[in-house]
Design a protein around this motif. Structure first.
Motif, short mmCIF file in Angstrom:
data_model
loop_
_atom_site.label_atom_id
_atom_site.label_comp_id
_atom_site.label_asym_id
_atom_site.label_seq_id
_atom_site.Cartn_x
_atom_site.Cartn_y
_atom_site.Cartn_z
N PHE A 1 0.84 -1.19 0.00
CA PHE A 1 0.00 0.00 0.00
C PHE A 1 0.87 1.24 0.00
O PHE A 1 1.94 1.25 0.61
CB PHE A 1 -0.85 0.08 1.27
CG PHE A 1 -1.83 -1.04 1.45
CD1 PHE A 1 -3.03 -1.04 0.76
CD2 PHE A 1 -1.56 -2.07 2.33
CE1 PHE A 1 -3.95 -2.06 0.94
CE2 PHE A 1 -2.48 -3.09 2.52
CZ PHE A 1 -3.67 -3.09 1.83
N ILE A 2 0.39 2.29 -0.64
CA ILE A 2 0.94 3.63 -0.48
C ILE A 2 -0.06 4.35 0.42
O ILE A 2 -1.26 4.37 0.11
CB ILE A 2 1.10 4.37 -1.84
CG1 ILE A 2 1.99 3.56 -2.79
CG2 ILE A 2 1.64 5.78 -1.62
CD1 ILE A 2 3.40 3.31 -2.28
N THR A 3 0.39 4.89 1.53
CA THR A 3 -0.51 5.50 2.51
C THR A 3 -0.09 6.92 2.85
O THR A 3 1.03 7.35 2.54
CB THR A 3 -0.55 4.67 3.81
OG1 THR A 3 0.78 4.56 4.34
CG2 THR A 3 -1.12 3.28 3.57
N LYS A 4 -1.01 7.61 3.50
CA LYS A 4 -0.73 8.99 3.92
C LYS A 4 -1.68 9.32 5.06
O LYS A 4 -2.86 8.98 5.03
CB LYS A 4 -0.98 9.94 2.74
CG LYS A 4 -0.82 11.41 3.06
CD LYS A 4 -1.19 12.24 1.83
CE LYS A 4 -1.20 13.72 2.12
NZ LYS A 4 -2.20 14.13 3.10
N GLY A 5 -1.16 9.98 6.07
CA GLY A 5 -2.00 10.52 7.12
C GLY A 5 -2.71 11.75 6.60
O GLY A 5 -2.11 12.55 5.87
N ASP A 6 -3.98 11.94 6.95
CA ASP A 6 -4.74 13.09 6.46
C ASP A 6 -4.07 14.42 6.81
O ASP A 6 -4.13 15.37 6.03
CB ASP A 6 -6.16 13.08 7.03
CG ASP A 6 -7.02 11.99 6.43
OD1 ASP A 6 -6.54 11.25 5.54
OD2 ASP A 6 -8.19 11.87 6.85
N ALA A 7 -3.45 14.49 7.96
CA ALA A 7 -2.83 15.75 8.40
C ALA A 7 -1.40 15.91 7.87
O ALA A 7 -0.79 16.97 8.06
CB ALA A 7 -2.82 15.82 9.93
#
Length: 181
Positions: free
Chosen positions: A108-114
């Protein structure tokens, strides 16, 4: 007080014991209700975690309790929030949004919303725990308190206090029922 069969009848008979018993029950019910969000979801196969960082704010604030369901990593779509281990042998659990699911690569490529940018490293399927299905703001802090050493001591003390109050209610009721007083 009135006389009945030559004996005095007390008004309010059993009030003290009823109050003690009621307080005992309120303590136990409060303890059970406090534990329900931590126990019942597990019966339905959900994992429960507390969010300790602000990387997913405002969608999932720090201190939230998140409920995670095991799913097949291949079925996870972009924009879903997932939970995963920061490293396979690590106890740290991260909750971020999927930017891309690379099924062929198994990551997965992920990111925190903030966060301004995507996470530096792709998340291998081996680190995947499941999809976040629900979150409750601020309940994570309460869960941490209940599951901590001190929280367990307090829960035990509440149970002991409730039992003592119930015992005192029984003794008080017996004393109130003694004839000739």
């Amino acid at each position: 007080m009135e006389k009945r069969n030559g004996k005095k009848k007390r008004e309010g008979k059993g009030v003290v014991s009823a109050c003690l018993s009621a307080v005992s029950m309120v303590l136990l019910i409060a303890l059970v209700l406090g534990c329900l969000p931590l126990t019942v979801p597990r019966i339905f196969g959900l994992h429960i975690y507390t969010v300790v960082s602000g990387s997913m704010e405002p969608a999932i604030p720090t201190g939230s309790l998140v409920y995670v369901r095991e799913t097949s990593p291949e079925q996870v779509g972009a924009e879903e929030v997932i939970a995963f281990y920061g490293a396979r042998d690590s106890a740290s659990i991260i909750t971020h949004r999927v930017v891309e699911n690379r099924v062929v690569m198994g990551e997965f490529i992920t990111k925190g919303d903030a966060n301004q940018t995507e996470d530096m490293n792709p998340i291998p399927y081996e680190n995947f725990i499941g999809s976040v299905v629900y979150s409750i703001p601020a309940l994570g802090r309460a869960a941490e308190l209940l599951t901590s050493h001190d929280g367990k001591l307090v829960a035990g003390a509440v149970i002991v206090a409730a039992l003592l109050l119930q015992g005192l209610a029984v003794l008080t009721e017996r004393k109130e029922k003694r004839p000739g007083e």
